[in-house]
Write an enzyme that holds these catalytic residues in place. Sequence first.
Site, PDB file in Angstrom:
ATOM      1  N   GLU A  19     -39.361 -13.920  95.927  1.00  0.00           N
ATOM      2  CA  GLU A  19     -39.550 -15.110  95.562  1.00  0.00           C
ATOM      3  C   GLU A  19     -40.814 -15.950  95.732  1.00  0.00           C
ATOM      4  O   GLU A  19     -40.914 -16.850  96.479  1.00  0.00           O
ATOM      5  CB  GLU A  19     -38.332 -16.024  96.002  1.00  0.00           C
ATOM      6  CG  GLU A  19     -37.002 -15.650  95.905  1.00  0.00           C
ATOM      7  CD  GLU A  19     -36.157 -16.620  96.540  1.00  0.00           C
ATOM      8  OE1 GLU A  19     -36.181 -17.479  97.111  1.00  0.00           O
ATOM      9  OE2 GLU A  19     -34.568 -16.375  96.203  1.00  0.00           O
ATOM     10  N   GLU A  43     -30.172 -11.247  95.249  1.00  0.00           N
ATOM     11  CA  GLU A  43     -29.469 -12.272  96.335  1.00  0.00           C
ATOM     12  C   GLU A  43     -28.604 -13.138  95.456  1.00  0.00           C
ATOM     13  O   GLU A  43     -29.015 -13.384  94.232  1.00  0.00           O
ATOM     14  CB  GLU A  43     -30.605 -12.983  96.923  1.00  0.00           C
ATOM     15  CG  GLU A  43     -31.558 -12.547  97.925  1.00  0.00           C
ATOM     16  CD  GLU A  43     -32.381 -13.438  98.266  1.00  0.00           C
ATOM     17  OE1 GLU A  43     -32.167 -14.905  98.463  1.00  0.00           O
ATOM     18  OE2 GLU A  43     -33.417 -13.144  98.931  1.00  0.00           O
TER      19      GLU A  43
HETATM   20  C1  FCB Z   1     -33.464 -17.408  98.938  1.00  0.00           C
HETATM   21  C2  FCB Z   1     -34.226 -16.795 100.170  1.00  0.00           C
HETATM   22  C3  FCB Z   1     -33.505 -16.246 101.270  1.00  0.00           C
HETATM   23  C4  FCB Z   1     -32.287 -17.236 101.545  1.00  0.00           C
HETATM   24  C5  FCB Z   1     -31.538 -17.761 100.476  1.00  0.00           C
HETATM   25  C6  FCB Z   1     -30.569 -18.811 100.789  1.00  0.00           C
HETATM   26  O1  FCB Z   1     -34.257 -18.367  98.444  1.00  0.00           O
HETATM   27  O2  FCB Z   1     -34.850 -15.680  99.406  1.00  0.00           O
HETATM   28  O3  FCB Z   1     -34.232 -15.705 102.115  1.00  0.00           O
HETATM   29  O4  FCB Z   1     -32.966 -18.290 102.372  1.00  0.00           O
HETATM   30  O5  FCB Z   1     -32.651 -18.282  99.562  1.00  0.00           O
END
Ligand code: FCB
Length: 451
Positions: A167, A352
């Site tokens: 990210e 994620e």
């Molecule tokens: C993302 C991050 C991760 C975590 C989630 C909730 O943006 O990559 O580290 O904080 O959000």
Amino acid sequence: MSADQPFPPGFLWGTATSAYQIEGSPLADGAGPGIWHGFSHRPGAVVNGDTGDRACDHYRRLPADLDLMAELGLTAYRFSVAWGRVLPNGTGRVNAKGLDFYQRLVDGLLERGIQPMLTLYHWDLPEALEARGGWLNPDSARWFADYAAMLYEALDDRVGLWVTLNEPWVSTVLGYLSGEHAPGRRSLAEPPRVAHHQLCAHGEAVAAYRELGRHQIGISLNLEPQHPATDSPLDWEAAKRRHHFINRWFLDPLLRGQYPDELAVIFGSNWPRFPVEDLRRIAAPLDFLGINYYSRGLIRHDPTQIPCAATRITPPERRLTAMDWEVYPEGLTETLLWVKQRYGDLPLYITENGAAFDDAAPVGNQVQDPDRVDYLRTHLAAARAALEQGVDLRGYFAWSLLDNFEWAEGYAKRFGLVHVDHATQRRTLKASAQYYRDFILEGELTGEKRK
Ligand code: FCB
């Protein structure tokens, strides 16, 4: 795809974490501090003054946490390396003890039949490099590529999936525009340069991988649909600007070799001219793209908000997580289809996906988290819907294995499938962990047995 074979054979089922959020012991065994160490110790930077000093104590509880992953039936695990643990000065001398931790982690995963996915950078730049200008210094691309090359040499014989950056949009915008994340800077001029240097670092690390690595490398980006909050043309325009700003800023240079023209409009005179040669290197072919998906943006026009003149609203009538993020599973399908349609067929991983809720404390050995179970169930269905529409999706990583240090929110927000009592470090499987384990096992029952 038939009903009894919901996901393709070999589809990876994982959880994701990052080093600073779980490891603790940030200075142990000769490690050099990262920028989150200094930032979290700044008064007022993190809710409740929380820091990652102990986090989930994963650095010291590695074997037990590996067993926990096996108990969950995971076939993959995404983690990040703390740069300063392996290179205390950011460049130069390797810290053998720090590197040994990741050797043991990778070996422990493989012994349990779990495939490692290694993220090189999840936001915690060595303090020593921050002192040299950090991501504002164009040399950062070389620092990163050298660090990456050292890890390829040490671990590529056992790690099959590499992620360069996690990210970069978040580390750029929250780190250099809003100041909510380390290094806590607030500037309109810095973000375009920081983003560009991170992209150059990615490009250099991919180039080094093509020389030294034998497996696959990609990047993880946070993507989310941006929808107008009302039918007003102003809100439509604002949602479009946010879409260019969030979804295209990194994807266009990575996969099309140029920045969207709209960014020069959004940033105005703060948008520099970037060398064409840099863009050529940034666009080096990827083996896969990682997508981190949590929610959508519901957008209102708001001239007070720089640089997009757009603001994200919290829709009170919709289901929200503890982060006040709308639960919007359809957006995952929409995002996956949009990537396929705009950028063509590229293997994708959901690197994620997850939600924070105010979970009840464990009762005996149980934590009931029905909202998270529902979030998982509906998002897995949304992933499957994209697969059925031809998206080349290869795996899913739930965020997160453990309740952990949620950056500026500290320990107040719990994203784990496994509950962590932060006073005792006791781990308790939540109902969502059991749901996920059963989901993975059922895949096995339907003929998708893993070796
Ligand atoms: C993302 C991050 C991760 C975590 C989630 C909730 O943006 O990559 O580290 O904080 O959000």
